[in-house]
Write an enzyme that holds these catalytic residues in place. Structure first.
Site, PDB file in Angstrom:
ATOM      1  N   LYS A  13      -1.043  18.911   1.076  1.00 30.59           N
ATOM      2  CA  LYS A  13      -1.285  19.337   2.473  1.00 30.59           C
ATOM      3  C   LYS A  13      -0.176  18.824   3.380  1.00 30.59           C
ATOM      4  O   LYS A  13       0.415  19.559   4.160  1.00 30.59           O
ATOM      5  CB  LYS A  13      -2.658  18.828   2.973  1.00 30.59           C
ATOM      6  CG  LYS A  13      -3.828  19.235   2.106  1.00 30.59           C
ATOM      7  CD  LYS A  13      -5.153  18.749   2.652  1.00 30.59           C
ATOM      8  CE  LYS A  13      -5.332  17.235   2.679  1.00 30.59           C
ATOM      9  NZ  LYS A  13      -5.391  16.594   1.334  1.00 30.59           N
ATOM     10  N   ARG A  88     -13.323  17.638   7.407  1.00 31.75           N
ATOM     11  CA  ARG A  88     -13.575  17.174   6.047  1.00 31.75           C
ATOM     12  C   ARG A  88     -15.044  17.283   5.660  1.00 31.75           C
ATOM     13  O   ARG A  88     -15.406  16.970   4.533  1.00 31.75           O
ATOM     14  CB  ARG A  88     -13.183  15.691   5.961  1.00 31.75           C
ATOM     15  CG  ARG A  88     -11.814  15.479   5.369  1.00 31.75           C
ATOM     16  CD  ARG A  88     -11.564  14.000   5.421  1.00 31.75           C
ATOM     17  NE  ARG A  88     -10.819  13.544   4.296  1.00 31.75           N
ATOM     18  CZ  ARG A  88      -9.490  13.438   4.307  1.00 31.75           C
ATOM     19  NH1 ARG A  88      -8.802  13.813   5.362  1.00 31.75           N
ATOM     20  NH2 ARG A  88      -8.864  12.962   3.262  1.00 31.75           N
ATOM     21  N   ARG A 127       3.081   8.605  -5.489  1.00 30.48           N
ATOM     22  CA  ARG A 127       3.604   8.960  -4.164  1.00 30.48           C
ATOM     23  C   ARG A 127       4.243   7.749  -3.474  1.00 30.48           C
ATOM     24  O   ARG A 127       3.749   6.634  -3.537  1.00 30.48           O
ATOM     25  CB  ARG A 127       2.465   9.477  -3.276  1.00 30.48           C
ATOM     26  CG  ARG A 127       2.918   9.635  -1.822  1.00 30.48           C
ATOM     27  CD  ARG A 127       1.943  10.407  -1.002  1.00 30.48           C
ATOM     28  NE  ARG A 127       0.611   9.819  -0.965  1.00 30.48           N
ATOM     29  CZ  ARG A 127      -0.416  10.406  -0.374  1.00 30.48           C
ATOM     30  NH1 ARG A 127      -0.275  11.568   0.208  1.00 30.48           N
ATOM     31  NH2 ARG A 127      -1.596   9.814  -0.373  1.00 30.48           N
ATOM     32  N   ARG A 160       1.062   3.831  -0.310  1.00 33.34           N
ATOM     33  CA  ARG A 160      -0.150   3.693   0.513  1.00 33.34           C
ATOM     34  C   ARG A 160      -1.184   2.834  -0.205  1.00 33.34           C
ATOM     35  O   ARG A 160      -1.383   2.985  -1.411  1.00 33.34           O
ATOM     36  CB  ARG A 160      -0.741   5.079   0.796  1.00 33.34           C
ATOM     37  CG  ARG A 160      -0.334   5.601   2.161  1.00 33.34           C
ATOM     38  CD  ARG A 160      -0.712   7.032   2.381  1.00 33.34           C
ATOM     39  NE  ARG A 160      -2.111   7.360   2.127  1.00 33.34           N
ATOM     40  CZ  ARG A 160      -2.618   8.577   2.331  1.00 33.34           C
ATOM     41  NH1 ARG A 160      -1.847   9.535   2.812  1.00 33.34           N
ATOM     42  NH2 ARG A 160      -3.882   8.832   2.091  1.00 33.34           N
ATOM     43  N   ARG A 171     -11.806   8.863  -3.723  1.00 32.80           N
ATOM     44  CA  ARG A 171     -11.459   9.884  -2.720  1.00 32.80           C
ATOM     45  C   ARG A 171     -11.735  11.283  -3.279  1.00 32.80           C
ATOM     46  O   ARG A 171     -12.199  12.167  -2.564  1.00 32.80           O
ATOM     47  CB  ARG A 171      -9.978   9.749  -2.325  1.00 32.80           C
ATOM     48  CG  ARG A 171      -9.723   8.553  -1.406  1.00 32.80           C
ATOM     49  CD  ARG A 171      -8.273   8.117  -1.414  1.00 32.80           C
ATOM     50  NE  ARG A 171      -7.363   9.116  -0.922  1.00 32.80           N
ATOM     51  CZ  ARG A 171      -6.039   9.065  -1.109  1.00 32.80           C
ATOM     52  NH1 ARG A 171      -5.497   8.052  -1.764  1.00 32.80           N
ATOM     53  NH2 ARG A 171      -5.269  10.002  -0.639  1.00 32.80           N
TER      54      ARG A 171
HETATM   55  P1  AP5 Z   1       0.878  15.068  -0.225  1.00 31.74           P
HETATM   56  O1  AP5 Z   1       1.525  16.240   0.428  1.00 31.74           O
HETATM   57  O2  AP5 Z   1       1.083  13.714   0.360  1.00 31.74           O
HETATM   58  O3  AP5 Z   1      -0.695  15.374  -0.421  1.00 31.74           O
HETATM   59  P2  AP5 Z   1      -1.866  15.444   0.653  1.00 31.74           P
HETATM   60  O4  AP5 Z   1      -2.714  16.618   0.268  1.00 31.74           O
HETATM   61  O5  AP5 Z   1      -1.332  15.405   2.038  1.00 31.74           O
HETATM   62  O6  AP5 Z   1      -2.631  14.114   0.249  1.00 31.74           O
HETATM   63  P3  AP5 Z   1      -3.228  12.916   1.122  1.00 31.74           P
HETATM   64  O7  AP5 Z   1      -3.413  11.755   0.169  1.00 31.74           O
HETATM   65  O8  AP5 Z   1      -2.430  12.631   2.324  1.00 31.74           O
HETATM   66  O9  AP5 Z   1      -4.586  13.502   1.464  1.00 31.74           O
HETATM   67  P4  AP5 Z   1      -5.844  12.774   1.860  1.00 31.74           P
HETATM   68  O10 AP5 Z   1      -6.624  13.923   2.353  1.00 31.74           O
HETATM   69  O11 AP5 Z   1      -6.504  11.947   0.839  1.00 31.74           O
HETATM   70  O12 AP5 Z   1      -5.321  11.666   2.888  1.00 31.74           O
HETATM   71  P5  AP5 Z   1      -5.496  11.510   4.442  1.00 31.74           P
HETATM   72  O13 AP5 Z   1      -4.313  10.789   4.930  1.00 31.74           O
HETATM   73  O14 AP5 Z   1      -5.880  12.795   5.089  1.00 31.74           O
HETATM   74  O15 AP5 Z   1       1.324  15.039  -1.768  1.00 31.74           O
HETATM   75  C1  AP5 Z   1       0.919  13.991  -2.640  1.00 31.74           C
HETATM   76  C2  AP5 Z   1       2.055  13.639  -3.617  1.00 31.74           C
HETATM   77  O16 AP5 Z   1       2.293  14.760  -4.485  1.00 31.74           O
HETATM   78  C3  AP5 Z   1       3.417  13.354  -2.931  1.00 31.74           C
HETATM   79  O17 AP5 Z   1       4.058  12.334  -3.637  1.00 31.74           O
HETATM   80  C4  AP5 Z   1       4.194  14.677  -3.050  1.00 31.74           C
HETATM   81  O18 AP5 Z   1       5.603  14.472  -3.098  1.00 31.74           O
HETATM   82  C5  AP5 Z   1       3.641  15.240  -4.364  1.00 31.74           C
HETATM   83  N1  AP5 Z   1       3.561  16.696  -4.361  1.00 31.74           N
HETATM   84  C6  AP5 Z   1       3.170  17.512  -3.334  1.00 31.74           C
HETATM   85  N2  AP5 Z   1       3.189  18.806  -3.711  1.00 31.74           N
HETATM   86  C7  AP5 Z   1       3.585  18.810  -5.023  1.00 31.74           C
HETATM   87  C8  AP5 Z   1       3.778  19.849  -5.988  1.00 31.74           C
HETATM   88  N3  AP5 Z   1       3.587  21.131  -5.685  1.00 31.74           N
HETATM   89  N4  AP5 Z   1       4.163  19.491  -7.236  1.00 31.74           N
HETATM   90  C9  AP5 Z   1       4.370  18.171  -7.567  1.00 31.74           C
HETATM   91  N5  AP5 Z   1       4.210  17.150  -6.671  1.00 31.74           N
HETATM   92  C10 AP5 Z   1       3.816  17.464  -5.432  1.00 31.74           C
HETATM   93  O19 AP5 Z   1      -6.784  10.567   4.521  1.00 31.74           O
HETATM   94  C11 AP5 Z   1      -6.763   9.208   4.141  1.00 31.74           C
HETATM   95  C12 AP5 Z   1      -8.080   8.542   4.520  1.00 31.74           C
HETATM   96  O20 AP5 Z   1      -8.267   8.601   5.956  1.00 31.74           O
HETATM   97  C13 AP5 Z   1      -9.354   9.208   3.948  1.00 31.74           C
HETATM   98  O21 AP5 Z   1      -9.650   8.735   2.651  1.00 31.74           O
HETATM   99  C14 AP5 Z   1     -10.400   8.782   4.991  1.00 31.74           C
HETATM  100  O22 AP5 Z   1     -10.805   7.472   4.810  1.00 31.74           O
HETATM  101  C15 AP5 Z   1      -9.634   8.856   6.306  1.00 31.74           C
HETATM  102  N6  AP5 Z   1      -9.722  10.173   6.974  1.00 31.74           N
HETATM  103  C16 AP5 Z   1      -8.672  11.031   7.244  1.00 31.74           C
HETATM  104  N7  AP5 Z   1      -9.115  12.139   7.872  1.00 31.74           N
HETATM  105  C17 AP5 Z   1     -10.466  11.979   8.005  1.00 31.74           C
HETATM  106  C18 AP5 Z   1     -11.488  12.813   8.543  1.00 31.74           C
HETATM  107  N8  AP5 Z   1     -11.213  14.028   9.061  1.00 31.74           N
HETATM  108  N9  AP5 Z   1     -12.760  12.358   8.523  1.00 31.74           N
HETATM  109  C19 AP5 Z   1     -13.060  11.146   7.992  1.00 31.74           C
HETATM  110  N10 AP5 Z   1     -12.137  10.319   7.447  1.00 31.74           N
HETATM  111  C20 AP5 Z   1     -10.861  10.736   7.450  1.00 31.74           C
END
Ligand code: AP5
Length: 215
Positions: A13, A88, A127, A160, A171
């Protein structure tokens, strides 16, 4: 363009949102990044959010909703935005509908990235992120030219704290239980577009552009 990126942790994402905001000149609104900023600054909100994030649990809605509403009302989000990591839960999606209705807006595209769980574990545990500019890398799939250093700004790369295998698996569990039902929610609204997120980063970007420029 009012867009939501939907998908499990590690689906890409953030990676794809960063490419599309450059192309379309709209902001990426990542609730995860906003929360991490609060944690880094040690704000009251950050201190509350930290305990949930460390365990891979969702942060309570009362913290998230106010933060998103305030961000969506800012000037740069008036011509469009990419929501990354929000909503979410169905409750968050319903709250978002209300917020947007009050603003006379609606979601036009929900781009859902589909990736098998085992690949997500590999992606997240490998990552690395730049401390300075937020650029994302992967030790195997997208390594920086120089180990531990950002190609773009030379900043230090870090892992992270929630990217260890145990927290990643939690997660994923939370995603399947609480976030995956949003696929059906947005399918019913006729705005869902599913994309195979296991392809290369470039192929996925092209699929997303095709969807956004078809309408
Ligand atoms: P990346 O693009 O970083 O993936 P992502 O989908 O953005 O993953 P996140 O870990 O950021 O998602 P998340 O939803 O768990 O975290 P968030 O910060 O929102 O790609 C991942 C890796 O893969 C990278 O190394 C990249 O280079 C590689 N990659 C990408 N595409 C690729 C491909 N096609 N092929 C190969 N490699 C690839 O949330 C974190 C925490 O915050 C949650 O657990 C929760 O506690 C809290 N939180 C956030 N939002 C909310 C909400 N709305 N409500 C409640 N709690 C929340």
């Amino acid at each position: 363009m009012n867009i939501i990126f939907l998908g499990p942790p590690g689906a890409g994402k953030g990676t794809q949102a960063k490419i599309l905001i450059e192309k379309y000149g709209i902001p990426q609104i990542s609730t995860g990044d906003m929360l991490r900023e609060h944690v880094a600054k040690g704000t009251e909100l950050g201190l509350k959010a930290k305990e949930y994030m460390e365990k891979g649990q969702l942060v309570p809605d009362e913290i998230i909703l106010g933060m998103v509403k305030e961000r969506l009302s800012q000037e740069d989000a008036q011509k469009g935005f990419i929501l990354d990591g929000f909503p979410r839960t169905v409750a968050q999606a319903e709250a978002l509908d209300k917020i947007l209705e009050e603003m006379g807006k609606r979601i036009e595209y929900v781009l859902a990235l589909i990736v098998p769980d085992e690949e997500l574990v590999i992606r997240l545990t490998g990552r690395r992120t730049c401390k300075n500019c937020g650029m994302m890398y992967h030790i195997k799939f997208k390594p920086p030219k120089e180990e531990g250093k950002c190609d773009v700004c030379g900043g230090e790369l870090y892992q992270r704290p929630d990217d260890n295998e145990e927290t990643v698996r939690n997660r994923l569990k939370v995603y399947h239980e609480q976030t995956a039902p949003l696929i059906e929610y947005y399918k019913k609204k006729g705005v869902l577009f599913e994309v195979d997120g296991s392809k290369s980063i470039e192929e996925i970007t092209q699929q997303l552009i095709n969807i956004l420029e078809k309408k």
